[in-house]
Design a protein around this motif. Structure first.
Motif, PDB file in Angstrom:
ATOM      1  N   ILE A 135       0.839  -1.203   0.000  1.00  0.00           N
ATOM      2  CA  ILE A 135       0.000   0.000   0.000  1.00  0.00           C
ATOM      3  C   ILE A 135       0.869   1.245   0.000  1.00  0.00           C
ATOM      4  O   ILE A 135       1.723   1.419   0.855  1.00  0.00           O
ATOM      5  N   ASP A 136       0.665   2.101  -1.004  1.00  0.00           N
ATOM      6  CA  ASP A 136       1.325   3.416  -1.078  1.00  0.00           C
ATOM      7  C   ASP A 136       0.308   4.465  -0.655  1.00  0.00           C
ATOM      8  O   ASP A 136      -0.827   4.469  -1.140  1.00  0.00           O
ATOM      9  N   SER A 137       0.720   5.373   0.217  1.00  0.00           N
ATOM     10  CA  SER A 137      -0.163   6.427   0.693  1.00  0.00           C
ATOM     11  C   SER A 137       0.563   7.761   0.584  1.00  0.00           C
ATOM     12  O   SER A 137       1.741   7.854   0.912  1.00  0.00           O
ATOM     13  N   PHE A 138      -0.139   8.778   0.100  1.00  0.00           N
ATOM     14  CA  PHE A 138       0.462  10.100  -0.026  1.00  0.00           C
ATOM     15  C   PHE A 138      -0.621  11.166  -0.050  1.00  0.00           C
ATOM     16  O   PHE A 138      -1.800  10.869  -0.241  1.00  0.00           O
ATOM     17  N   THR A 139      -0.216  12.395   0.142  1.00  0.00           N
ATOM     18  CA  THR A 139      -1.136  13.532   0.052  1.00  0.00           C
ATOM     19  C   THR A 139      -1.330  13.872  -1.417  1.00  0.00           C
ATOM     20  O   THR A 139      -0.370  13.916  -2.184  1.00  0.00           O
ATOM     21  N   GLY A 140      -2.579  14.116  -1.795  1.00  0.00           N
ATOM     22  CA  GLY A 140      -2.868  14.418  -3.193  1.00  0.00           C
ATOM     23  C   GLY A 140      -3.902  15.503  -3.341  1.00  0.00           C
ATOM     24  O   GLY A 140      -4.495  15.974  -2.358  1.00  0.00           O
ATOM     25  N   GLN A 141      -4.114  15.890  -4.591  1.00  0.00           N
ATOM     26  CA  GLN A 141      -5.123  16.900  -4.915  1.00  0.00           C
ATOM     27  C   GLN A 141      -5.981  16.369  -6.060  1.00  0.00           C
ATOM     28  O   GLN A 141      -5.455  15.864  -7.052  1.00  0.00           O
ATOM     29  N   LEU A 142      -7.288  16.504  -5.916  1.00  0.00           N
ATOM     30  CA  LEU A 142      -8.248  16.094  -6.935  1.00  0.00           C
ATOM     31  C   LEU A 142      -8.930  17.332  -7.489  1.00  0.00           C
ATOM     32  O   LEU A 142      -9.504  18.115  -6.728  1.00  0.00           O
ATOM     33  N   ILE A 143      -8.845  17.502  -8.801  1.00  0.00           N
ATOM     34  CA  ILE A 143      -9.555  18.591  -9.477  1.00  0.00           C
ATOM     35  C   ILE A 143     -10.469  17.955 -10.520  1.00  0.00           C
ATOM     36  O   ILE A 143     -10.008  17.176 -11.362  1.00  0.00           O
ATOM     37  N   ILE A 144     -11.753  18.285 -10.443  1.00  0.00           N
ATOM     38  CA  ILE A 144     -12.731  17.819 -11.428  1.00  0.00           C
ATOM     39  C   ILE A 144     -13.169  19.026 -12.239  1.00  0.00           C
ATOM     40  O   ILE A 144     -13.459  20.085 -11.677  1.00  0.00           O
ATOM     41  N   THR A 145     -13.199  18.864 -13.574  1.00  0.00           N
ATOM     42  CA  THR A 145     -13.620  19.945 -14.468  1.00  0.00           C
ATOM     43  C   THR A 145     -14.860  19.518 -15.246  1.00  0.00           C
ATOM     44  O   THR A 145     -15.117  18.327 -15.437  1.00  0.00           O
ATOM     45  N   ASP A 146     -15.617  20.517 -15.707  1.00  0.00           N
ATOM     46  CA  ASP A 146     -16.808  20.231 -16.508  1.00  0.00           C
ATOM     47  C   ASP A 146     -16.439  20.115 -17.985  1.00  0.00           C
ATOM     48  O   ASP A 146     -15.253  20.175 -18.345  1.00  0.00           O
ATOM     49  N   ALA A 147     -17.438  19.969 -18.838  1.00  0.00           N
ATOM     50  CA  ALA A 147     -17.205  19.781 -20.276  1.00  0.00           C
ATOM     51  C   ALA A 147     -16.518  20.987 -20.921  1.00  0.00           C
ATOM     52  O   ALA A 147     -15.889  20.851 -21.965  1.00  0.00           O
ATOM     53  N   ASP A 148     -16.601  22.161 -20.286  1.00  0.00           N
ATOM     54  CA  ASP A 148     -15.937  23.362 -20.798  1.00  0.00           C
ATOM     55  C   ASP A 148     -14.573  23.577 -20.136  1.00  0.00           C
ATOM     56  O   ASP A 148     -14.017  24.672 -20.198  1.00  0.00           O
ATOM     57  N   ASN A 149     -14.072  22.550 -19.469  1.00  0.00           N
ATOM     58  CA  ASN A 149     -12.754  22.574 -18.817  1.00  0.00           C
ATOM     59  C   ASN A 149     -12.667  23.597 -17.671  1.00  0.00           C
ATOM     60  O   ASN A 149     -11.611  24.144 -17.395  1.00  0.00           O
ATOM     61  N   ARG A 150     -13.793  23.842 -17.010  1.00  0.00           N
ATOM     62  CA  ARG A 150     -13.827  24.754 -15.868  1.00  0.00           C
ATOM     63  C   ARG A 150     -13.832  23.933 -14.580  1.00  0.00           C
ATOM     64  O   ARG A 150     -14.598  22.961 -14.464  1.00  0.00           O
TER      65      ARG A 150
END
Length: 164
Positions: A135-150
């Motif tokens: 198991i690898d564990s680390f701090t991360g960031q999740l960015i979700i964008t819409d169909a217009d890349n916003r």
């Protein structure tokens, strides 16, 4: 005589073609502006993907799970070899893995795309990563964008990558 017979239809066609009037140009500009207009970006709140979602949807597989800070212990993203899964409005949303993006441990990828959404999961290099067995564990960031890349969702949290 033959030349006149050919020229008459051409003259008639030329007479039918008129330059657009100012009102036509204004109408065209108005339609073009309306086509460029976008609805405002709608923020989303991915829900926890629970045991019942995983078993019912057969969502098991190796990869990485993302749990946002202050989000409890449940993952809001399963980043697997062929698909990324988020849950919106009570239903799983499947996104295709972008196998040209950066590879994460245990067959996860950093980018997944779909019709309405795309997401990027990145490692935050702050020295908090650790490995315990497989198991690898680390701090991360999740960015979700819409169909217009916003961007419509942005969170930091814990990423745990493991075989399943």
């Amino acid at each position: 005589m033959r030349h006149i017979a050919i020229l008459l239809p051409l003259a008639a066609l030329t007479a039918c073609h008129k330059a657009p009037q100012e009102s036509d140009a204004a109408a065209i500009a108005q339609v073009e502006a309306a086509q460029k207009e976008r609805a405002p970006a709608r923020e989303i709140s991915p829900q926890v993907i629970d045991f019942f979602d995983i078993t019912k949807g057969k969502l098991t597989g190796s990869g990485c799970n993302f749990v946002p800070d202050n989000g409890g212990m449940g993952a809001v993203l399963l980043a697997q070899e062929d698909r990324g899964i988020i849950k919106l409005d009570g239903a799983p949303v499947i996104l295709a893995a972008d196998k040209g993006s950066a590879k994460l441990p245990q067959h996860g990828w950093s980018h997944y795309t779909g019709r309405e959404w795309a997401l990027t999961l990145t490692r935050i290099d702050d020295g908090k990563g650790k490995t315990m067995g497989v198991i690898d564990s680390f701090t991360g960031q999740l960015i979700i964008t819409d169909a217009d890349n916003r961007p419509v969702y942005n969170a930091k949290g814990n990423v745990q990558c493991k075989p399943m």
